[in-house]
Write a protein that holds these residues in place. Structure first.
Motif, PDB file in Angstrom:
ATOM      1  N   PRO A 134       0.790  -1.241   0.000  1.00  0.00           N
ATOM      2  CA  PRO A 134       0.000   0.000   0.000  1.00  0.00           C
ATOM      3  C   PRO A 134       0.818   1.285   0.000  1.00  0.00           C
ATOM      4  CG  PRO A 134      -0.041  -1.038   2.176  1.00  0.00           C
ATOM      5  CD  PRO A 134       0.621  -1.999   1.254  1.00  0.00           C
ATOM      6  N   ALA A 135       2.124   1.203   0.191  1.00  0.00           N
ATOM      7  CA  ALA A 135       2.944   2.417   0.179  1.00  0.00           C
ATOM      8  C   ALA A 135       3.155   2.963  -1.229  1.00  0.00           C
ATOM      9  CB  ALA A 135       4.296   2.142   0.833  1.00  0.00           C
ATOM     10  N   VAL A 136       2.717   2.191  -2.242  1.00  0.00           N
ATOM     11  CA  VAL A 136       2.929   2.573  -3.635  1.00  0.00           C
ATOM     12  C   VAL A 136       1.633   2.397  -4.414  1.00  0.00           C
ATOM     13  CG1 VAL A 136       4.271   2.153  -5.735  1.00  0.00           C
ATOM     14  CG2 VAL A 136       5.338   1.824  -3.502  1.00  0.00           C
ATOM     15  N   ASP A 137       1.305   3.368  -5.262  1.00  0.00           N
ATOM     16  CA  ASP A 137       0.222   3.226  -6.233  1.00  0.00           C
ATOM     17  C   ASP A 137       0.841   2.915  -7.588  1.00  0.00           C
ATOM     18  OD1 ASP A 137      -2.035   3.602  -4.686  1.00  0.00           O
ATOM     19  OD2 ASP A 137      -2.028   5.783  -4.926  1.00  0.00           O
ATOM     20  N   VAL A 138       0.467   1.774  -8.156  1.00  0.00           N
ATOM     21  CA  VAL A 138       0.962   1.374  -9.474  1.00  0.00           C
ATOM     22  C   VAL A 138      -0.163   1.569 -10.486  1.00  0.00           C
ATOM     23  CG1 VAL A 138       1.868  -0.510 -10.878  1.00  0.00           C
ATOM     24  CG2 VAL A 138       2.586  -0.275  -8.488  1.00  0.00           C
ATOM     25  N   ILE A 139       0.072   2.427 -11.458  1.00  0.00           N
ATOM     26  CA  ILE A 139      -0.934   2.748 -12.472  1.00  0.00           C
ATOM     27  C   ILE A 139      -0.579   2.027 -13.762  1.00  0.00           C
ATOM     28  CG2 ILE A 139      -1.995   4.602 -13.832  1.00  0.00           C
ATOM     29  CD1 ILE A 139      -1.111   6.499 -11.510  1.00  0.00           C
TER      30      ILE A 139
ATOM     31  N   LEU B 128      -0.872  11.700 -20.577  1.00  0.00           N
ATOM     32  CA  LEU B 128      -0.967  10.745 -19.473  1.00  0.00           C
ATOM     33  C   LEU B 128      -0.073  11.147 -18.305  1.00  0.00           C
ATOM     34  CD1 LEU B 128      -1.103   7.477 -21.576  1.00  0.00           C
ATOM     35  CD2 LEU B 128      -2.973   8.584 -20.345  1.00  0.00           C
ATOM     36  N   LEU B 129       1.050  11.761 -18.588  1.00  0.00           N
ATOM     37  CA  LEU B 129       1.888  12.276 -17.504  1.00  0.00           C
ATOM     38  C   LEU B 129       1.137  13.340 -16.715  1.00  0.00           C
ATOM     39  CD1 LEU B 129       5.324  12.673 -19.343  1.00  0.00           C
ATOM     40  CD2 LEU B 129       4.631  10.818 -17.799  1.00  0.00           C
ATOM     41  N   GLN B 130       0.444  14.197 -17.441  1.00  0.00           N
ATOM     42  CA  GLN B 130      -0.328  15.257 -16.787  1.00  0.00           C
ATOM     43  C   GLN B 130      -1.513  14.674 -16.023  1.00  0.00           C
ATOM     44  OE1 GLN B 130       1.048  18.185 -17.082  1.00  0.00           O
ATOM     45  NE2 GLN B 130      -0.401  19.385 -15.876  1.00  0.00           N
ATOM     46  N   THR B 131      -2.149  13.666 -16.614  1.00  0.00           N
ATOM     47  CA  THR B 131      -3.314  13.038 -15.984  1.00  0.00           C
ATOM     48  C   THR B 131      -2.959  12.388 -14.652  1.00  0.00           C
ATOM     49  OG1 THR B 131      -4.333  12.582 -18.131  1.00  0.00           O
ATOM     50  CG2 THR B 131      -5.085  11.254 -16.278  1.00  0.00           C
ATOM     51  N   HIS B 132      -1.851  11.668 -14.618  1.00  0.00           N
ATOM     52  CA  HIS B 132      -1.520  10.855 -13.451  1.00  0.00           C
ATOM     53  C   HIS B 132      -0.494  11.495 -12.521  1.00  0.00           C
ATOM     54  CE1 HIS B 132      -3.896   7.583 -14.992  1.00  0.00           C
ATOM     55  NE2 HIS B 132      -3.211   7.550 -16.120  1.00  0.00           N
TER      56      HIS B 132
ATOM     57  N   PRO C 127       1.439  14.090  -9.841  1.00  0.00           N
ATOM     58  CA  PRO C 127       2.892  13.893  -9.918  1.00  0.00           C
ATOM     59  C   PRO C 127       3.257  12.411  -9.806  1.00  0.00           C
ATOM     60  CG  PRO C 127       2.308  14.643  -7.729  1.00  0.00           C
ATOM     61  CD  PRO C 127       1.048  14.683  -8.537  1.00  0.00           C
ATOM     62  N   LEU C 128       4.401  12.061 -10.359  1.00  0.00           N
ATOM     63  CA  LEU C 128       4.851  10.678 -10.395  1.00  0.00           C
ATOM     64  C   LEU C 128       6.250  10.561  -9.799  1.00  0.00           C
ATOM     65  CD1 LEU C 128       3.791   9.970 -14.089  1.00  0.00           C
ATOM     66  CD2 LEU C 128       2.636   9.083 -12.052  1.00  0.00           C
ATOM     67  N   ASP C 129       6.506   9.412  -9.196  1.00  0.00           N
ATOM     68  CA  ASP C 129       7.839   9.134  -8.664  1.00  0.00           C
ATOM     69  C   ASP C 129       8.669   8.290  -9.624  1.00  0.00           C
ATOM     70  OD1 ASP C 129       7.705  10.191  -5.746  1.00  0.00           O
ATOM     71  OD2 ASP C 129       5.835   9.082  -6.028  1.00  0.00           O
ATOM     72  N   LEU C 130       7.988   7.513 -10.451  1.00  0.00           N
ATOM     73  CA  LEU C 130       8.689   6.638 -11.386  1.00  0.00           C
ATOM     74  C   LEU C 130       7.807   6.363 -12.594  1.00  0.00           C
ATOM     75  CD1 LEU C 130      11.084   4.695 -12.053  1.00  0.00           C
ATOM     76  CD2 LEU C 130       9.837   2.913 -10.778  1.00  0.00           C
ATOM     77  N   VAL C 131       8.408   6.392 -13.785  1.00  0.00           N
ATOM     78  CA  VAL C 131       7.733   5.970 -15.008  1.00  0.00           C
ATOM     79  C   VAL C 131       8.474   4.747 -15.548  1.00  0.00           C
ATOM     80  CG1 VAL C 131       7.055   6.587 -17.356  1.00  0.00           C
ATOM     81  CG2 VAL C 131       6.975   8.315 -15.548  1.00  0.00           C
ATOM     82  N   ILE C 132       7.749   3.640 -15.673  1.00  0.00           N
ATOM     83  CA  ILE C 132       8.287   2.411 -16.261  1.00  0.00           C
ATOM     84  C   ILE C 132       7.802   2.343 -17.701  1.00  0.00           C
ATOM     85  CG2 ILE C 132       8.372  -0.104 -16.137  1.00  0.00           C
ATOM     86  CD1 ILE C 132       7.678   0.093 -13.167  1.00  0.00           C
ATOM     87  N   ILE C 133       8.728   2.250 -18.637  1.00  0.00           N
ATOM     88  CA  ILE C 133       8.350   2.199 -20.050  1.00  0.00           C
ATOM     89  C   ILE C 133       8.783   0.863 -20.639  1.00  0.00           C
ATOM     90  CG2 ILE C 133       8.467   3.337 -22.293  1.00  0.00           C
ATOM     91  CD1 ILE C 133       9.481   5.857 -20.863  1.00  0.00           C
ATOM     92  N   MET C 134       7.796   0.052 -21.047  1.00  0.00           N
ATOM     93  CA  MET C 134       8.085  -1.214 -21.717  1.00  0.00           C
ATOM     94  C   MET C 134       7.396  -1.193 -23.083  1.00  0.00           C
ATOM     95  SD  MET C 134       7.936  -5.200 -20.476  1.00  0.00           S
ATOM     96  CE  MET C 134       6.176  -5.521 -20.570  1.00  0.00           C
ATOM     97  N   LEU C 135       8.099  -0.703 -24.059  1.00  0.00           N
ATOM     98  CA  LEU C 135       7.588  -0.575 -25.424  1.00  0.00           C
ATOM     99  C   LEU C 135       8.692  -0.955 -26.424  1.00  0.00           C
ATOM    100  CD1 LEU C 135       5.621   2.805 -25.207  1.00  0.00           C
ATOM    101  CD2 LEU C 135       4.622   0.560 -25.679  1.00  0.00           C
ATOM    102  N   GLY C 136       8.293  -1.131 -27.657  1.00  0.00           N
ATOM    103  CA  GLY C 136       9.263  -1.416 -28.714  1.00  0.00           C
ATOM    104  C   GLY C 136       8.880  -2.599 -29.577  1.00  0.00           C
ATOM    105  N   THR C 137       8.096  -3.529 -29.026  1.00  0.00           N
ATOM    106  CA  THR C 137       7.716  -4.716 -29.790  1.00  0.00           C
ATOM    107  C   THR C 137       6.971  -4.345 -31.072  1.00  0.00           C
ATOM    108  OG1 THR C 137       7.614  -6.100 -27.805  1.00  0.00           O
ATOM    109  CG2 THR C 137       6.392  -6.855 -29.732  1.00  0.00           C
ATOM    110  N   ASN C 138       5.991  -3.459 -30.961  1.00  0.00           N
ATOM    111  CA  ASN C 138       5.186  -3.114 -32.135  1.00  0.00           C
ATOM    112  C   ASN C 138       5.973  -2.315 -33.176  1.00  0.00           C
ATOM    113  OD1 ASN C 138       2.460  -4.227 -31.526  1.00  0.00           O
ATOM    114  ND2 ASN C 138       2.718  -2.940 -29.717  1.00  0.00           N
ATOM    115  N   ASP C 139       7.039  -1.657 -32.738  1.00  0.00           N
ATOM    116  CA  ASP C 139       7.907  -0.957 -33.694  1.00  0.00           C
ATOM    117  C   ASP C 139       8.532  -1.923 -34.682  1.00  0.00           C
ATOM    118  OD1 ASP C 139       7.407   0.770 -31.535  1.00  0.00           O
ATOM    119  OD2 ASP C 139       9.305   1.814 -31.789  1.00  0.00           O
ATOM    120  N   LEU C 140       8.640  -3.190 -34.287  1.00  0.00           N
ATOM    121  CA  LEU C 140       9.328  -4.186 -35.106  1.00  0.00           C
ATOM    122  C   LEU C 140       8.481  -4.699 -36.267  1.00  0.00           C
ATOM    123  CD1 LEU C 140      11.086  -6.248 -32.282  1.00  0.00           C
ATOM    124  CD2 LEU C 140      11.953  -4.267 -33.546  1.00  0.00           C
ATOM    125  N   LYS C 141       7.209  -4.352 -36.316  1.00  0.00           N
ATOM    126  CA  LYS C 141       6.396  -4.702 -37.481  1.00  0.00           C
ATOM    127  C   LYS C 141       6.950  -3.956 -38.700  1.00  0.00           C
ATOM    128  CE  LYS C 141       2.180  -4.890 -34.660  1.00  0.00           C
ATOM    129  NZ  LYS C 141       0.906  -4.174 -34.362  1.00  0.00           N
TER     130      LYS C 141
END
Length: 213
Positions: A40-45, A74-78, A80-94
């Motif tokens: 509960p010390a962290v909110d994961v969106i 989305l940065l503005q929506t959510h 302030p943030l402490d961490l942004v995790i970005i897992m992208l790139g698969t679809n770029d490979l099409k």
């Protein structure tokens, strides 16, 4: 004070189940597993969208899949943030999108810049950034996905190294999800329930270290 983490990704974050064609149960999706592990010390969106690219348009999509265009809102929506995790790139490979790992690397660089230079306001600082290399594509006989990602298996093997070097260059954290999870040969792209849970479990110690929990 409670920490907030934004998970920005594609169908691997949304939780696509290749076997059923639907969505994994909420508790099986990796952001949910990460949330449960951190407590509960962290909110994961979770912000996952099937077909999302790093920074490229998909003219065949039914909604905007360009990750660079959507991220600032989305940065503005959510925030302030402490961490942004970005897992992208698969679809770029099409091939119809970009088709190369270096293209994904350049798109990821753009996303990091958008986070770093977003207007967070006077009261908040820019969040930490964790670049995650997705589990690489595998060979499949799927009649749709095999041609859709033609050449992608070879290119996907390059992503982890390119992303790791980019993280070093930009001063970001890095995690290779391919060290803990494997894509399913059902379609060569997505994760079964156990492997998507494994991504959440693998990320927990990395996120704890970044957030100093």
């Amino acid at each position: 004070m409670k920490k907030t983490v934004l998970c920005y990704g594609d169908s691997l974050t949304w939780g696509t189940d290749a076997a059923s064609g639907g969505r994994h149960d909420f508790e099986d999706r990796w952001p949910s597993v990460l949330q449960a592990a951190l407590g509960p010390a962290v909110d994961v969106i979770a912000e996952g969208l099937g077909g999302r690219t790093t920074a490229y348009d998909d003219g065949l999509a039914d909604c905007d899949r360009n990750g660079a265009r959507l991220l600032p809102t989305l940065l503005q929506t959510h925030g302030p943030l402490d961490l942004v995790i970005i897992m992208l790139g698969t679809n770029d490979l099409k091939p119809i999108i970009h088709g190369t790992a270096i293209g994904a690397r350049q798109g990821m660089k753009k996303l990091v810049s958008l986070v770093r230079f977003h207007d967070w306001g006077r009261a908040y600082k820019a969040p930490g950034i964790l670049i995650v290399s997705p589990p690489p594509l595998c060979e499949t006989n799927n009649p749709l996905f095999a041609p859709l990602f033609q050449g992608g298996v070879t290119e996907a093997q390059k992503l982890a190294s390119l992303y790791a070097d980019l993280a070093d260059e930009l001063g970001c954290a890095f995690f290779d999800a391919g060290t803990v999870a494997r894509t399913t040969p059902v379609d060569g792209v997505h994760l079964d329930a156990e492997n998507t849970r494994a991504v959440g479990r693998g990320l927990e110690p990395v996120v704890r270290r970044i957030l100093e929990l």
